[in-house]
Design a protein around this motif. Structure first.
Motif, PDB file in Angstrom:
ATOM      1  N   VAL A  26       0.861  -1.178   0.000  1.00  0.00           N
ATOM      2  CA  VAL A  26       0.000   0.000   0.000  1.00  0.00           C
ATOM      3  C   VAL A  26       0.896   1.225   0.000  1.00  0.00           C
ATOM      4  O   VAL A  26       1.834   1.320   0.803  1.00  0.00           O
ATOM      5  CB  VAL A  26      -0.942   0.018   1.209  1.00  0.00           C
ATOM      6  N   LEU A  27       0.613   2.166  -0.891  1.00  0.00           N
ATOM      7  CA  LEU A  27       1.435   3.360  -1.037  1.00  0.00           C
ATOM      8  C   LEU A  27       0.755   4.563  -0.402  1.00  0.00           C
ATOM      9  O   LEU A  27      -0.453   4.756  -0.531  1.00  0.00           O
ATOM     10  CB  LEU A  27       1.690   3.656  -2.523  1.00  0.00           C
ATOM     11  N   GLY A  28       1.547   5.371   0.280  1.00  0.00           N
ATOM     12  CA  GLY A  28       1.104   6.666   0.755  1.00  0.00           C
ATOM     13  C   GLY A  28       1.728   7.762  -0.084  1.00  0.00           C
ATOM     14  O   GLY A  28       2.111   7.559  -1.238  1.00  0.00           O
ATOM     15  N   GLY A  29       1.873   8.946   0.479  1.00  0.00           N
ATOM     16  CA  GLY A  29       2.400  10.084  -0.263  1.00  0.00           C
ATOM     17  C   GLY A  29       3.892   9.987  -0.518  1.00  0.00           C
ATOM     18  O   GLY A  29       4.637   9.416   0.271  1.00  0.00           O
ATOM     19  N   GLY A  30       4.305  10.565  -1.643  1.00  0.00           N
ATOM     20  CA  GLY A  30       5.725  10.688  -1.915  1.00  0.00           C
ATOM     21  C   GLY A  30       6.225   9.963  -3.134  1.00  0.00           C
ATOM     22  O   GLY A  30       7.415  10.056  -3.452  1.00  0.00           O
ATOM     23  N   LEU A  31       5.350   9.233  -3.838  1.00  0.00           N
ATOM     24  CA  LEU A  31       5.793   8.521  -5.037  1.00  0.00           C
ATOM     25  C   LEU A  31       5.113   9.009  -6.310  1.00  0.00           C
ATOM     26  O   LEU A  31       5.433   8.531  -7.398  1.00  0.00           O
ATOM     27  CB  LEU A  31       5.549   7.018  -4.888  1.00  0.00           C
ATOM     28  N   GLU A  32       4.186   9.963  -6.183  1.00  0.00           N
ATOM     29  CA  GLU A  32       3.428  10.383  -7.364  1.00  0.00           C
ATOM     30  C   GLU A  32       4.289  11.053  -8.420  1.00  0.00           C
ATOM     31  O   GLU A  32       3.904  11.110  -9.592  1.00  0.00           O
ATOM     32  CB  GLU A  32       2.312  11.346  -6.960  1.00  0.00           C
ATOM     33  N   ASP A  33       5.436  11.592  -8.011  1.00  0.00           N
ATOM     34  CA  ASP A  33       6.313  12.234  -8.993  1.00  0.00           C
ATOM     35  C   ASP A  33       7.218  11.241  -9.700  1.00  0.00           C
ATOM     36  O   ASP A  33       8.011  11.634 -10.555  1.00  0.00           O
ATOM     37  CB  ASP A  33       7.159  13.311  -8.313  1.00  0.00           C
ATOM     38  N   ASP A  34       7.107   9.952  -9.368  1.00  0.00           N
ATOM     39  CA  ASP A  34       7.985   8.937  -9.947  1.00  0.00           C
ATOM     40  C   ASP A  34       7.183   7.686 -10.284  1.00  0.00           C
ATOM     41  O   ASP A  34       7.325   6.646  -9.636  1.00  0.00           O
ATOM     42  CB  ASP A  34       9.112   8.603  -8.961  1.00  0.00           C
ATOM     43  N   PRO A  35       6.310   7.759 -11.305  1.00  0.00           N
ATOM     44  CA  PRO A  35       5.520   6.578 -11.659  1.00  0.00           C
ATOM     45  C   PRO A  35       6.378   5.396 -12.091  1.00  0.00           C
ATOM     46  O   PRO A  35       5.952   4.243 -11.956  1.00  0.00           O
ATOM     47  CB  PRO A  35       4.618   7.080 -12.796  1.00  0.00           C
ATOM     48  N   GLN A  36       7.583   5.653 -12.577  1.00  0.00           N
ATOM     49  CA  GLN A  36       8.473   4.541 -12.943  1.00  0.00           C
ATOM     50  C   GLN A  36       8.887   3.749 -11.704  1.00  0.00           C
ATOM     51  O   GLN A  36       8.984   2.518 -11.750  1.00  0.00           O
ATOM     52  CB  GLN A  36       9.695   5.059 -13.692  1.00  0.00           C
ATOM     53  N   LEU A  37       9.122   4.443 -10.586  1.00  0.00           N
ATOM     54  CA  LEU A  37       9.438   3.752  -9.341  1.00  0.00           C
ATOM     55  C   LEU A  37       8.235   2.946  -8.868  1.00  0.00           C
ATOM     56  O   LEU A  37       8.384   1.807  -8.401  1.00  0.00           O
ATOM     57  CB  LEU A  37       9.870   4.750  -8.273  1.00  0.00           C
ATOM     58  N   MET A  38       7.044   3.502  -8.991  1.00  0.00           N
ATOM     59  CA  MET A  38       5.840   2.749  -8.652  1.00  0.00           C
ATOM     60  C   MET A  38       5.744   1.480  -9.491  1.00  0.00           C
ATOM     61  O   MET A  38       5.397   0.404  -8.984  1.00  0.00           O
ATOM     62  CB  MET A  38       4.599   3.616  -8.855  1.00  0.00           C
ATOM     63  N   ALA A  39       6.047   1.597 -10.785  1.00  0.00           N
ATOM     64  CA  ALA A  39       5.992   0.436 -11.664  1.00  0.00           C
ATOM     65  C   ALA A  39       7.034  -0.604 -11.280  1.00  0.00           C
ATOM     66  O   ALA A  39       6.776  -1.817 -11.347  1.00  0.00           O
ATOM     67  CB  ALA A  39       6.181   0.869 -13.114  1.00  0.00           C
TER      68      ALA A  39
ATOM     69  N   PRO B 143       2.517  -6.643  -5.692  1.00  0.00           N
ATOM     70  CA  PRO B 143       1.316  -5.975  -6.222  1.00  0.00           C
ATOM     71  C   PRO B 143       0.909  -4.786  -5.364  1.00  0.00           C
ATOM     72  O   PRO B 143       0.921  -4.849  -4.126  1.00  0.00           O
ATOM     73  CB  PRO B 143       0.252  -7.076  -6.189  1.00  0.00           C
ATOM     74  N   ILE B 144       0.559  -3.697  -6.028  1.00  0.00           N
ATOM     75  CA  ILE B 144       0.102  -2.493  -5.343  1.00  0.00           C
ATOM     76  C   ILE B 144      -1.410  -2.590  -5.140  1.00  0.00           C
ATOM     77  O   ILE B 144      -2.163  -2.753  -6.107  1.00  0.00           O
ATOM     78  CB  ILE B 144       0.456  -1.231  -6.144  1.00  0.00           C
ATOM     79  N   LEU B 145      -1.838  -2.509  -3.893  1.00  0.00           N
ATOM     80  CA  LEU B 145      -3.263  -2.481  -3.584  1.00  0.00           C
ATOM     81  C   LEU B 145      -3.688  -1.019  -3.551  1.00  0.00           C
ATOM     82  O   LEU B 145      -3.584  -0.329  -2.540  1.00  0.00           O
ATOM     83  CB  LEU B 145      -3.536  -3.173  -2.248  1.00  0.00           C
ATOM     84  N   GLY B 146      -4.140  -0.568  -4.688  1.00  0.00           N
ATOM     85  CA  GLY B 146      -4.484   0.835  -4.868  1.00  0.00           C
ATOM     86  C   GLY B 146      -4.513   1.129  -6.346  1.00  0.00           C
ATOM     87  O   GLY B 146      -4.628   0.223  -7.176  1.00  0.00           O
ATOM     88  N   ASN B 147      -4.376   2.388  -6.683  1.00  0.00           N
ATOM     89  CA  ASN B 147      -4.454   2.786  -8.082  1.00  0.00           C
ATOM     90  C   ASN B 147      -3.139   2.528  -8.807  1.00  0.00           C
ATOM     91  O   ASN B 147      -2.054   2.682  -8.236  1.00  0.00           O
ATOM     92  CB  ASN B 147      -4.849   4.259  -8.161  1.00  0.00           C
ATOM     93  N   ALA B 148      -3.248   2.116 -10.046  1.00  0.00           N
ATOM     94  CA  ALA B 148      -2.094   1.713 -10.839  1.00  0.00           C
ATOM     95  C   ALA B 148      -1.198   2.911 -11.137  1.00  0.00           C
ATOM     96  O   ALA B 148      -1.665   4.053 -11.189  1.00  0.00           O
ATOM     97  CB  ALA B 148      -2.556   1.071 -12.144  1.00  0.00           C
TER      98      ALA B 148
END
Length: 378
Positions: free
Chosen positions: A73-86, A93-98
């Protein structure tokens, strides 16, 4: 281990996980005392560029300590780096929005187009010099794409029509009160959890830095119904899942949506309280398609204010009273401008809870030998 939590500060997620009975593994930039107390294991990840994740260090720590397939589960701080999220999602697996959904909602032009399609007021944006002139003669803000916490926002000098810095965009400034709406969505339906009022902890270098929130509050008339409907329409149009928040400004010119946060955020401190069920549990259920038929109404209001260090300091022994969260350990060095802790309070109304929080903050700063006015935190 039941779940992994990743955020710049994972403490609100960790507290909710503990309420829900989950054994959590957390990764953040602080590993504060209460984050560690709420989790089975708490990991401090290296910083990059002051207040961002070192992506390689985060991935290495995740691969070393979390088994493949452990949900995240992700909180704040990764929205500027979608590649890191990927990169995270490749193994866990991320339980939340892709990541792709987050990237679209954090694209200022895409969000502006979506709001125009849904007839949601949204301040005009520009990403190049040619479009900057179209923002008009009023005040213009420069923001980091995917930035969080407000410290990245600057007001442009009057008449400056130069292009924004790389990775930034321009937006017409709208004046008014800052409000946030928290929703729970399952991709095809959504429930309103509540609204909160937010404020800034500004100083000369960070005029728009996030200062805290109090709630629940009623959305102002005659705009409240339209604001709620706009938030719901975005959630449904994008198929959002889990806990999401949307930030608004309400002022003399009406109401404006200014940001969509498709993940768990700071207002967990306001709403993840009795008699509300643990919000992390509701988040996970909503990601699986399940929404509650109804939600309880909080019996009291809550306020949570972030205290930033106005100078470099070393945390003394026994520094923290019970009403403080995000507590660094004794002997920790806190640099000027960094978050020091969060002060919380309750009351019969949001106004009273906020006033009590401010009184507690002044008392805490005096006990630490700091000047509340000089610290510029309120």
């Amino acid at each position: 281990m039941d779940i992994a939590l990743i955020a710049l500060s994972a403490r609100p997620l960790a507290a909710s996980a503990a309420r829900a009975g989950f054994a959590a593994l957390s990764f953040d930039l602080f590993a504060d005392l209460d984050t560690c107390a709420h989790t089975a294991r708490c990991v401090r990840v290296h910083k990059k560029n002051g207040s961002a994740f070192d992506g390689d260090d985060l991935i290495q720590a995740l691969h070393s300590l979390a088994p493949a397939g452990l949900p995240v589960v992700l909180g704040g701080g990764l929205e500027d780096d979608p590649q890191l999220m990927a990169r995270i999602a490749e193994r866990n697996p991320i339980l939340g929005n892709a990541p792709q959904t987050v990237q679209v909602l954090k694209d200022p032009l895409a969000l502006a187009a979506l709001c125009a399609h849904l007839h949601i007021p949204f301040p005009e944006v520009a990403v190049d010099a040619a479009a900057a002139a179209a923002l008009g003669a009023g005040a213009v803000l420069e923001k980091k794409i995917g930035g969080a916490g407000g410290a990245h926002i600057r007001r442009r000098p009057a008449g400056d029509l130069s292009p924004p810095s790389a990775g930034h965009y321009l937006q017409r400034e709208v004046e008014g009160d800052s409000l946030s709406v928290l929703l729970l969505a399952n991709g095809s339906a959504a429930r309103l959890i509540g609204a909160s009022r937010q404020w800034r902890a500004k100083d000369a270098e960070h005029p728009f830095r996030y200062g805290g929130a109090a709630g629940p509050v009623a959305l102002p008339e005659p705009f409240g119904a339209a604001m709620c409907q706009g938030a719901l329409n975005i959630a449904l149009a994008c198929g959002l899942v889990g806990l999401i928040s949307m930030d608004f400004v309400v002022g003399p010119d009406g109401w404006f949506l200014v940001e969509v946060n498709p993940r768990l955020g700071a207002t967990l401190d306001i709403f993840d309280v009795d008699p509300m069920p643990p919000l992390l549990g509701l988040h996970l259920a909503a990601c699986g398609g399940r929404l509650p038929e109804s939600l309880p109404i909080p019996s009291e209001a809550h306020a949570a204010g972030v205290v930033y260090a106005g100078r470099d300091l070393v945390v003394p022994k026994d520094a923290w009273p019970d009403y403080v969260a995000d507590r660094p350990p004794a002997g920790a060095a806190v640099m000027r401008g960094a978050p020091l802790c969060t002060v919380r309070a309750t009351g019969p109304t949001a106004e009273i809870a906020e006033a009590r929080m401010r009184e507690r903050t002044h008392a805490l700063l005096r006990d630490l030998g700091l000047d509340p006015v000089a610290e510029s935190i309120l």
